[in-house]
Enzyme design. Structure first.
Site, PDB file in Angstrom:
ATOM      1  N   LYS A 295       1.085   4.199  -2.844  1.00 25.18           N
ATOM      2  CA  LYS A 295       0.740   5.603  -2.555  1.00 25.18           C
ATOM      3  C   LYS A 295       1.931   6.531  -2.781  1.00 25.18           C
ATOM      4  O   LYS A 295       1.769   7.683  -3.161  1.00 25.18           O
ATOM      5  CB  LYS A 295       0.204   5.721  -1.120  1.00 25.18           C
ATOM      6  CG  LYS A 295      -1.113   4.970  -0.895  1.00 25.18           C
ATOM      7  CD  LYS A 295      -2.209   5.488  -1.804  1.00 25.18           C
ATOM      8  CE  LYS A 295      -3.551   4.831  -1.554  1.00 25.18           C
ATOM      9  NZ  LYS A 295      -4.615   5.364  -2.411  1.00 25.18           N
TER      10      LYS A 295
ATOM     11  N   TYR B 109       0.836  -1.210   0.000  1.00 27.66           N
ATOM     12  CA  TYR B 109       0.000   0.000   0.000  1.00 27.66           C
ATOM     13  C   TYR B 109       0.871   1.259   0.000  1.00 27.66           C
ATOM     14  O   TYR B 109       0.633   2.188  -0.777  1.00 27.66           O
ATOM     15  CB  TYR B 109      -0.901  -0.044   1.239  1.00 27.66           C
ATOM     16  CG  TYR B 109      -1.904   1.077   1.343  1.00 27.66           C
ATOM     17  CD1 TYR B 109      -3.024   1.112   0.525  1.00 27.66           C
ATOM     18  CD2 TYR B 109      -1.739   2.097   2.276  1.00 27.66           C
ATOM     19  CE1 TYR B 109      -3.952   2.141   0.630  1.00 27.66           C
ATOM     20  CE2 TYR B 109      -2.664   3.114   2.399  1.00 27.66           C
ATOM     21  CZ  TYR B 109      -3.772   3.137   1.572  1.00 27.66           C
ATOM     22  OH  TYR B 109      -4.688   4.142   1.679  1.00 27.66           O
TER      23      TYR B 109
HETATM   24  P1  NAP Z   1     -13.385   2.567   0.799  1.00 28.45           P
HETATM   25  O1  NAP Z   1     -14.538   2.996   1.619  1.00 28.45           O
HETATM   26  O2  NAP Z   1     -12.989   1.128   0.807  1.00 28.45           O
HETATM   27  O3  NAP Z   1     -13.620   3.044  -0.702  1.00 28.45           O
HETATM   28  C1  NAP Z   1     -12.799   2.634  -1.782  1.00 28.45           C
HETATM   29  C2  NAP Z   1     -13.646   2.615  -3.023  1.00 28.45           C
HETATM   30  O4  NAP Z   1     -12.842   2.181  -4.138  1.00 28.45           O
HETATM   31  C3  NAP Z   1     -14.799   1.634  -2.893  1.00 28.45           C
HETATM   32  O5  NAP Z   1     -15.983   2.235  -3.342  1.00 28.45           O
HETATM   33  C4  NAP Z   1     -14.363   0.481  -3.783  1.00 28.45           C
HETATM   34  O6  NAP Z   1     -15.443  -0.241  -4.341  1.00 28.45           O
HETATM   35  C5  NAP Z   1     -13.598   1.224  -4.871  1.00 28.45           C
HETATM   36  N1  NAP Z   1     -12.749   0.298  -5.609  1.00 28.45           N
HETATM   37  C6  NAP Z   1     -11.960  -0.683  -5.096  1.00 28.45           C
HETATM   38  N2  NAP Z   1     -11.358  -1.351  -6.083  1.00 28.45           N
HETATM   39  C7  NAP Z   1     -11.777  -0.799  -7.252  1.00 28.45           C
HETATM   40  C8  NAP Z   1     -11.504  -1.063  -8.617  1.00 28.45           C
HETATM   41  N3  NAP Z   1     -10.676  -2.050  -8.984  1.00 28.45           N
HETATM   42  N4  NAP Z   1     -12.108  -0.295  -9.568  1.00 28.45           N
HETATM   43  C9  NAP Z   1     -12.961   0.679  -9.199  1.00 28.45           C
HETATM   44  N5  NAP Z   1     -13.269   0.973  -7.914  1.00 28.45           N
HETATM   45  C10 NAP Z   1     -12.676   0.245  -6.956  1.00 28.45           C
HETATM   46  O7  NAP Z   1     -12.076   3.361   1.218  1.00 28.45           O
HETATM   47  P2  NAP Z   1     -11.826   4.904   1.545  1.00 28.45           P
HETATM   48  O8  NAP Z   1     -11.287   4.950   2.904  1.00 28.45           O
HETATM   49  O9  NAP Z   1     -12.986   5.742   1.143  1.00 28.45           O
HETATM   50  O10 NAP Z   1     -10.599   5.146   0.557  1.00 28.45           O
HETATM   51  C11 NAP Z   1     -10.674   5.959  -0.604  1.00 28.45           C
HETATM   52  C12 NAP Z   1      -9.250   6.301  -1.037  1.00 28.45           C
HETATM   53  O11 NAP Z   1      -8.609   7.012   0.019  1.00 28.45           O
HETATM   54  C13 NAP Z   1      -8.383   5.068  -1.309  1.00 28.45           C
HETATM   55  O12 NAP Z   1      -7.512   5.317  -2.393  1.00 28.45           O
HETATM   56  C14 NAP Z   1      -7.576   4.936  -0.046  1.00 28.45           C
HETATM   57  O13 NAP Z   1      -6.352   4.268  -0.259  1.00 28.45           O
HETATM   58  C15 NAP Z   1      -7.370   6.403   0.312  1.00 28.45           C
HETATM   59  N6  NAP Z   1      -7.024   6.615   1.720  1.00 28.45           N
HETATM   60  C16 NAP Z   1      -7.890   6.252   2.714  1.00 28.45           C
HETATM   61  C17 NAP Z   1      -7.516   6.449   4.041  1.00 28.45           C
HETATM   62  C18 NAP Z   1      -8.415   6.095   5.191  1.00 28.45           C
HETATM   63  O14 NAP Z   1      -7.955   6.207   6.348  1.00 28.45           O
HETATM   64  N7  NAP Z   1      -9.637   5.678   4.984  1.00 28.45           N
HETATM   65  C19 NAP Z   1      -6.268   7.018   4.333  1.00 28.45           C
HETATM   66  C20 NAP Z   1      -5.422   7.353   3.292  1.00 28.45           C
HETATM   67  C21 NAP Z   1      -5.810   7.167   1.983  1.00 28.45           C
HETATM   68  P3  NAP Z   1     -16.070  -1.532  -3.592  1.00 28.45           P
HETATM   69  O15 NAP Z   1     -16.582  -1.057  -2.299  1.00 28.45           O
HETATM   70  O16 NAP Z   1     -17.110  -1.958  -4.534  1.00 28.45           O
HETATM   71  O17 NAP Z   1     -14.945  -2.508  -3.432  1.00 28.45           O
END
Ligand code: NAP
Length: 241
Positions: free
Chosen positions: A157, A153
């Site tokens: 990133k 991861y």
């Molecule tokens: P999340 O709730 O799991 O949302 C991720 C979304 O990406 C989900 O809707 C998922 O769809 C979709 N996705 C996954 N694989 C995919 C693919 N192959 N093609 C198209 N869509 C896909 O996570 P989040 O926390 O909102 O994260 C959003 C972004 O922020 C990510 O890039 C994550 O790495 C980044 N981020 C999050 C955090 C945190 O603390 N939450 C911190 C740093 C960075 P499904 O649900 O259908 O699988």
């Protein structure tokens, strides 16, 4: 609604959903892709439409080059232009490096980094013709500082940060800005299983972030920050400073 169009990948839940809502509140029409479609999703699109936006949804996996390209082309045909792209889709598959399978390495790099390549390439072609565009890549603080148990991861990133800075240099002359947001620990499905007490103890602001707080920064970089490109903004309650 208006004459501005934004694309948010993985925009069905969590941070991506909040980014889509924020952009729609500012008058953008919106295109969203994800890898599933369910009843909740239909209500969500209806809500966005009731806020006045034209909404385009397509089930498209960012890891598949043809699906990514078809999504961007179809969104462009449906909505007429692409002003903003938010590369948000992402996953985690955590394990200590020594125990990490090649499969888990590949799937995280493929979705988080190669997925952004697959989506950005066709979108940039359209933005170059328009001579206007803004891209925001969803990185993470662990791409800046590393994190034990997240080699795949954090590499993906950190890769997004390199992509951001390089594209910012290549595309500035075409009036296309490229920036990244590096969220800390945000309250979404992705962080549900983490040890909250341990996390909070290392965050100076002593709390997780809200997805809306990430969306606000994404909106700033995507829309209002007209003289900012090639930058990474940490939104993390002071975790990285
Ligand atoms: P999340 O709730 O799991 O949302 C991720 C979304 O990406 C989900 O809707 C998922 O769809 C979709 N996705 C996954 N694989 C995919 C693919 N192959 N093609 C198209 N869509 C896909 O996570 P989040 O926390 O909102 O994260 C959003 C972004 O922020 C990510 O890039 C994550 O790495 C980044 N981020 C999050 C955090 C945190 O603390 N939450 C911190 C740093 C960075 P499904 O649900 O259908 O699988």
């Amino acid at each position: 609604m208006g004459d501005k169009v934004a694309i948010v990948t993985g925009g069905l839940q969590g941070i991506g959903k909040c980014c889509a809502v924020r952009l729609v509140k500012a008058g953008y029409d919106i295109a969203i892709n994800d890898i599933r479609e369910d009843a909740d999703a239909k209500d969500y699109y209806k809500d966005l439409e009731e806020m006045g936006a034209k909404v385009f949804y397509m089930k498209a996996n960012v890891t598949k080059e043809d699906e990514a390209e078809n999504f961007i082309k179809s969104a462009h045909e449906a909505l007429g232009r692409i002003d903003v792209l938010v590369n948000n889709a992402g996953i985690t598959k955590d394990n200590l490096f020594i125990r990490m399978s090649k499969q888990d390495w590949d799937s995280v790099i493929n979705i988080n980094l190669t997925g952004a390549f697959n989506i950005t390439k066709p979108a940039v072609k359209i933005m170059m013709k328009q001579r206007f565009g803004s891209i925001v890549n969803m990185s993470s603080v662990v791409g800046v500082m590393g994190n034990a148990g997240q080699a795949n991861y954090s590499a993906s990133k950190a890769g997004l940060i390199g992509l951001t800075k390089t594209l910012a240099k290549e595309l500035a002359g075409r009036n296309i800005r490229v920036n990244a947001v590096a969220p800390g620990f945000i309250d979404t499905a992705m962080t549900e299983k983490l040890d909250e007490e341990k996390l909070i103890s290392i965050i100076p602001m002593s709390r997780k972030g809200k997805p809306e707080e990430i969306a606000e920064t994404v909106f700033f970089l995507a829309d209002t920050a007209s003289y900012i490109t090639g930058q990474v903004i940490n939104v993390d309650g002071g975790l990285v400073m």
